[in-house]
Design a protein around this motif. Sequence first.
Motif, PDB file in Angstrom:
ATOM      1  N   UNK A 102      -2.498  -0.262   5.970  1.00  0.00           N
ATOM      2  CA  UNK A 102      -3.561  -0.698   5.071  1.00  0.00           C
ATOM      3  C   UNK A 102      -3.573   0.187   3.824  1.00  0.00           C
ATOM      4  N   UNK A 103      -4.005  -0.349   2.684  1.00  0.00           N
ATOM      5  CA  UNK A 103      -3.986   0.416   1.426  1.00  0.00           C
ATOM      6  C   UNK A 103      -5.170   1.367   1.272  1.00  0.00           C
ATOM      7  N   UNK A 104      -5.427   2.159   2.300  1.00  0.00           N
ATOM      8  CA  UNK A 104      -6.540   3.106   2.255  1.00  0.00           C
ATOM      9  C   UNK A 104      -6.273   4.227   3.240  1.00  0.00           C
ATOM     10  N   UNK A 151       0.561  -5.554  -2.170  1.00  0.00           N
ATOM     11  CA  UNK A 151       0.661  -4.314  -1.399  1.00  0.00           C
ATOM     12  C   UNK A 151       1.717  -4.469  -0.314  1.00  0.00           C
ATOM     13  N   UNK A 152       2.660  -3.532  -0.296  1.00  0.00           N
ATOM     14  CA  UNK A 152       3.719  -3.508   0.716  1.00  0.00           C
ATOM     15  C   UNK A 152       3.413  -2.339   1.641  1.00  0.00           C
ATOM     16  N   UNK A 153       2.888  -2.621   2.819  1.00  0.00           N
ATOM     17  CA  UNK A 153       2.399  -1.558   3.697  1.00  0.00           C
ATOM     18  C   UNK A 153       3.164  -1.405   4.989  1.00  0.00           C
ATOM     19  N   UNK A 154       3.001  -0.241   5.618  1.00  0.00           N
ATOM     20  CA  UNK A 154       3.594   0.029   6.922  1.00  0.00           C
ATOM     21  C   UNK A 154       4.922   0.743   6.829  1.00  0.00           C
ATOM     22  N   UNK A 155       4.869   2.091   6.665  1.00  0.00           N
ATOM     23  CA  UNK A 155       6.068   2.929   6.581  1.00  0.00           C
ATOM     24  C   UNK A 155       6.983   2.542   5.415  1.00  0.00           C
TER      25      UNK A 155
END
Length: 435
Positions: A347-349, A381-385
């Motif tokens: 998540x972007x936070x 947003x490109x999230x996760x490692x």
Amino acid sequence: MRSDELRDAGALTGTALGELAQLARGVHTALADRLFTLAGKPAEPIRMLHDGIAAIAYASTEVGVKVLPAAVGLVAGAVQDPTAESVHDTARGRFALGALNGFWGDRVAERQPALAPQLRMRLNNGPMRGVPANLAHDADESVTGRLVFFAHGLCETDLCWSFAAEKRWGDRSVTYGSKLRDDDGWTPFYLNYNTGVHISANARELADQLEELVALWPVPVTEIALVGHSLGGLVARSAAHQADELGHRWVKQLRHIVGLGTPHLGAPLERFANWGTHRLARLPETRPIAVWLNRRSVGIKDLRYGALLEADWFDIDPDELLQDRVTPATLIPGVAYSMASATLSREPEGLFAHDLLVQHSSAHGIGKVRSIPFDVARTHHLGGRKHHFDLLADATVYAKLREWLAGADGAGRSSEDTDATRRRNRRTRRTRRAG
């Protein structure tokens, strides 16, 4: 390497080694001074002997490491084949110079100019060109009036867009640009430039070259898109802002600016470096380290708060413990701004809402002190490692890029509709500066 490049490489190596020797000497001297001061008068004879030996040793070392590499460079340059290929025209050479100039590019441009990249572009897989007329000459029957320009980030080169291409696409020659060309008829250009000089200087050069290129392009230019990774996104925004201020004609065709992992509000690592050097400068033992670290390029220092314009750094000591004084560059009417970020967290936070180098909030222009009114609907947003360089070659990012460049969202207005607005904005900004 050409003879002048060999000569400058030797001189630069000598300068770098000499500065490391000075760093070692400064730390050694400060530590010795503290210890001998604590020891008092009984240690005075030993101190005199120590200081004499140390002075001779360091002086001879500094002379040796400075002179020997420079001499080797001169000799190698003198015997070099005058037709030798330039280091700037090889992939490995550009990679090495990109990293080097990212850290010290302003000093290299001043002292060893043969090793400093000039802003050049290439069309598709063609040769690098420093003159827009040559780029126009490279155009063939496949080129179109939809031009997309890719600007790399700090310490990178025009080849960074092929990063992980074989892993992502199964072909190391595939880039966002080549896919946009094949899928939607865009004509891609790839920039290469010295990321160690001021962002505003690179942007002004880009703006001037685009003005000339568009005038010479063999077919009418209908759309222009600027896509920047990291620092390249700031160069794109600054180029558009300065071109608009100067009344450049190419801005009328500018429809899109895309930032991929761009630190619009600055990068925390540079702010930490600024804070850290001030702490290190407080003690004699660590002061030489602070001096050495402060030799990092002005391009890096511009990233502290995302300085876009000359007014953001002119007549300001870049090594002060600065607060955010950046002038927000106007978002140009008729241009769609799109932003993508990557984060280690899903998540972007939270603590890991960054890509190791740029925070999610900075990439989207969201700050506590200053924010940039980007359209939230044009963000991704490109999230996760995911790290900073994943944004250079990713299927979901490409899908968003293609979607953004296909949509108008205000960018499709005619140039006549936006001319009056641009003129009003220029008059307003000039009035503000005068006041």
